[in-house]
Design a protein around this motif. Structure first.
Motif, PDB file in Angstrom:
ATOM      1  N   ASP A   1      -9.288  -7.592   0.837  1.00 30.20           N
ATOM      2  CA  ASP A   1     -10.280  -7.047  -0.085  1.00 30.20           C
ATOM      3  C   ASP A   1     -11.687  -7.582   0.166  1.00 30.20           C
ATOM      4  O   ASP A   1     -12.643  -7.104  -0.452  1.00 30.20           O
ATOM      5  CB  ASP A   1      -9.864  -7.326  -1.535  1.00 30.20           C
TER       6      ASP A   1
ATOM      7  N   ASP B   1      -8.224   0.502   5.592  1.00 31.59           N
ATOM      8  CA  ASP B   1      -6.895   1.097   5.531  1.00 31.59           C
ATOM      9  C   ASP B   1      -5.887   0.092   6.083  1.00 31.59           C
ATOM     10  O   ASP B   1      -5.957  -0.280   7.255  1.00 31.59           O
ATOM     11  CB  ASP B   1      -6.882   2.392   6.358  1.00 31.59           C
TER      12      ASP B   1
ATOM     13  N   PRO C   1      -3.081  -5.879 -11.263  1.00 31.10           N
ATOM     14  CA  PRO C   1      -3.503  -4.892 -10.260  1.00 31.10           C
ATOM     15  C   PRO C   1      -4.072  -5.582  -9.026  1.00 31.10           C
ATOM     16  O   PRO C   1      -4.817  -6.558  -9.139  1.00 31.10           O
ATOM     17  CB  PRO C   1      -4.588  -4.087 -10.995  1.00 31.10           C
TER      18      PRO C   1
ATOM     19  N   PRO D   1      -6.533  -6.155  -5.944  1.00 37.42           N
ATOM     20  CA  PRO D   1      -7.939  -5.786  -5.725  1.00 37.42           C
ATOM     21  C   PRO D   1      -8.039  -4.661  -4.710  1.00 37.42           C
ATOM     22  O   PRO D   1      -7.291  -4.633  -3.725  1.00 37.42           O
ATOM     23  CB  PRO D   1      -8.569  -7.083  -5.196  1.00 37.42           C
ATOM     24  N   PRO D   2      -8.920  -3.720  -4.939  1.00 32.75           N
ATOM     25  CA  PRO D   2      -9.038  -2.590  -4.004  1.00 32.75           C
ATOM     26  C   PRO D   2      -9.565  -3.042  -2.651  1.00 32.75           C
ATOM     27  O   PRO D   2     -10.305  -4.025  -2.547  1.00 32.75           O
ATOM     28  CB  PRO D   2     -10.031  -1.658  -4.703  1.00 32.75           C
ATOM     29  N   THR D   3      -9.161  -2.341  -1.624  1.00 33.93           N
ATOM     30  CA  THR D   3      -9.630  -2.638  -0.262  1.00 33.93           C
ATOM     31  C   THR D   3     -10.381  -1.437   0.304  1.00 33.93           C
ATOM     32  O   THR D   3     -10.014  -0.286   0.050  1.00 33.93           O
ATOM     33  CB  THR D   3      -8.446  -2.976   0.666  1.00 33.93           C
TER      34      THR D   3
ATOM     35  N   ASP E   1       0.826  -1.198   0.000  1.00 32.61           N
ATOM     36  CA  ASP E   1       0.000   0.000   0.000  1.00 32.61           C
ATOM     37  C   ASP E   1       0.866   1.257   0.000  1.00 32.61           C
ATOM     38  O   ASP E   1       2.085   1.209   0.164  1.00 32.61           O
ATOM     39  CB  ASP E   1      -0.940  -0.007   1.214  1.00 32.61           C
TER      40      ASP E   1
END
Length: 217
Positions: free
Chosen positions: A187, A127, A120, A122-124, A82
């Motif tokens: 994610d 935080d 890419p 995976p978005p989380t 991150d």
């Protein structure tokens, strides 16, 4: 010095001498010399030796291969973790570069070891910095989690490690619901709350038991 840095507890002089391929007498002489030069080595013959935390090796101790390893690791962190960790990696590299002799600094700046682009991540929603802070503070986490099949559950976990893979980030934890070790993909966490309650076992003890029971080394 490198051998001592690998151990948290005192190491017998005989074991150090054997690892280095020198006589015990030579080892005692070299340790006395390092202590005279300011190395924070505690111990005595017959008791073992330990390097006090916080002692930094002089930059001249880095070989070119060690510098390449540092650069490669920093570049991987920048690509596959991150933003906060990527920035920390870049800052650490800059600090190292600032104190290196000019020839070694040139090796660092000219490193040709590259990290290939991957898929890419995976978005989380959560935080990752918050999770790392909870691990360091040994705090319980309350999760709203959705598994691979889409089933949602509420969990209370004791997070003690993070795994960074090319395609995902994984939290390693003790799950109170399952009363066992479980792995949670970052994610798939839909909500997260850090508890004020510390979990009853230290993260190092949990990591040790997890390694023993799962075979992960």
């Amino acid at each position: 010095m490198q051998l001592l840095r690998r151990h948290r507890y005192p190491v017998a002089g005989a074991a150090l001498a054997d690892s280095l391929g020198v006589s015990l007498r030579t080892l005692y002489r070299d340790i006395a010399m390092l202590q005279a030069q300011g190395a924070h080595i505690e111990g005595a013959p017959g008791l073992g030796y330990v390097l006090k935390p916080g002692f930094l090796l002089p930059p001249l101790m880095f070989s070119e291969e060690e510098i390449e390893a540092i650069v490669l690791g920093s570049r991987w962190v920048a690509r596959r973790t991150d933003g906060a960790l990527a920035e920390a990696g870049a800052n650490a590299l800059a600090k190292i570069a600032a104190v290196l002799p000019s020839d070694l600094r040139s090796s660092l700046e000219a490193s040709t070891l590259l990290i290939a682009p991957g898929e890419p991540l995976p978005p989380t929603i959560v935080d990752m910095t918050v999770i790392r802070e909870a691990i360091r503070a040994e705090r319980k986490l309350q999760l709203s989690y959705r598994d691979e099949a889409g089933r949602r559950s509420d969990r209370v976990i004791w997070p003690f490690a993070l795994g960074f893979f090319d395609h995902m980030r994984m939290i390693v934890a003790w799950c109170e619901l399952r009363d066992d070790f479980r792995h949670f993909r970052a994610d798939r966490i839909e909500a997260l709350t850090v508890s004020e309650t510390r979990y009853p076992r230290g993260r190092r003890a949990l990591l040790k038991t997890w390694r023993e029971t799962t075979g992960n080394r």
